[in-house]
Design an enzyme around this catalytic site. Sequence first.
Site, PDB file in Angstrom:
ATOM      1  N   PHE A 141       0.854  -1.191   0.000  1.00 61.98           N
ATOM      2  CA  PHE A 141       0.000   0.000   0.000  1.00 61.98           C
ATOM      3  C   PHE A 141       0.885   1.234   0.000  1.00 61.98           C
ATOM      4  CE2 PHE A 141      -2.435   3.444   1.820  1.00 61.98           C
ATOM      5  CZ  PHE A 141      -3.643   3.339   1.158  1.00 61.98           C
ATOM      6  N   ASP A 226       9.330   2.573   1.072  1.00 60.81           N
ATOM      7  CA  ASP A 226       8.181   3.297   1.602  1.00 60.81           C
ATOM      8  C   ASP A 226       8.168   3.062   3.110  1.00 60.81           C
ATOM      9  OD1 ASP A 226       5.687   3.992   2.611  1.00 60.81           O
ATOM     10  OD2 ASP A 226       4.581   3.320   0.852  1.00 60.81           O
ATOM     11  N   LYS A 255       3.175  10.009   8.348  1.00 57.60           N
ATOM     12  CA  LYS A 255       2.564   9.527   9.585  1.00 57.60           C
ATOM     13  C   LYS A 255       3.258  10.085  10.830  1.00 57.60           C
ATOM     14  CE  LYS A 255       0.064   5.555   7.765  1.00 57.60           C
ATOM     15  NZ  LYS A 255      -1.268   6.163   7.916  1.00 57.60           N
TER      16      LYS A 255
END
Length: 403
Positions: A141, A226, A255
């Site tokens: 993702f 990532d 995040k």
Amino acid sequence: MTTVATDTLVALGRRTISMNYAPAPVVLERGQGARVWDTEGREYIDLLAGIAVSVVGHAHPRLVAALQDQVSKLLHVSNGFFTEPQVLLMEALTRLSFASRVYFGNSGAEANEAAIKLARRYQRVVRGTPRFEVISFVHGFHGRTYGALSATAQPKYHAGFEPMVPGFVPATFGDLGSVEARIGPHTAAILVEPVQGEGGVVPAPDGFLAGLRELCDRHGILLIFDEVQTGCGRTGRWFGYEHAGVAPDIMTLAKGIAGGVPLGVMLATEEVSAGFTRGSHASTFGGNPLATRAGLEVIRIVEEDGLVARGAELGERLRSGLSGLAGRFPIAAVRGLGAMTGAELAASPEQTAQVIAAARERGLLLNLAGSTVLRFVPPLVAADVDVDSGLERLEGALGSVFG
């Protein structure tokens, strides 16, 4: 306390919120450390942390003070100028990582878009090759914008948005043979999460990331990590790639990096950064003084309070407790890295959702990663009592669903 009744807020929210969201009927009002309270005064242990965002917890006094100070000075200027928080955060990120250059955006998806663009432009402009394809991984993702979504090899996220952006080739996570079979004359980069987050909290197998590094070096391909979920101490190291003993050419963060203030980061080596030249990419709000002041303060707190090591301790405590519950409830697997843990249930998606709801009713916040995996990504400031009490509440939730 709020002046508007909770039921009224929930009804108004449901009537007006974009239909891609379905929030729980709870209105959260304030937080402290690893706990939050709703408008009815109910307390919750937050083992979700805004999905790995609130690494220094809620209302950390140092972060609050830094943001209040910055708001009183300067909120925004264009990227035609430097600001002190921006420069000091770039210095800190390059000091802590492999990278020499830093690009700021506002989210993980934007950071991944920048990484994909840089990889393609480096191959085309700097190296003069026709390479543009990016190998990514099934169950990975990378975000919801079109490039990041196209790199996300999960068809459920593509439904209704087709056609996807061309040039993304899916491979099997953990299988180097699958990756090598997909390398061709147009392969520009490999994009991978050190731990697949939305795919079920699945760490890369031993040797896999090092094997990708070797393949990239052999074939002239860039390696992109990532680290939107795994960065900023989440895995018990500053960055997930450190566990593998190899460094990427490009890395993305978001995040947890600014503790709740929107900030996305792309970092790259000096050589690869040459793929961007003046005006080739930009972000109006990227690197603004407020977000970068938050990021700088988060890094200082994590370093000075030993929260990287604390993340490792939290994960061990959580996984030990979850493994203890596995003997009584249908927990098929417990896995993770540092303060990033998944408990896979041998149950239906509907039953798993019932566990999430039952946990919330008992004052525990967590969510799903995949369809049957409970995800635990607590603030790195969580105390042992937060973890232990959270596990007790989870035990009650599991008992209510499975008997």
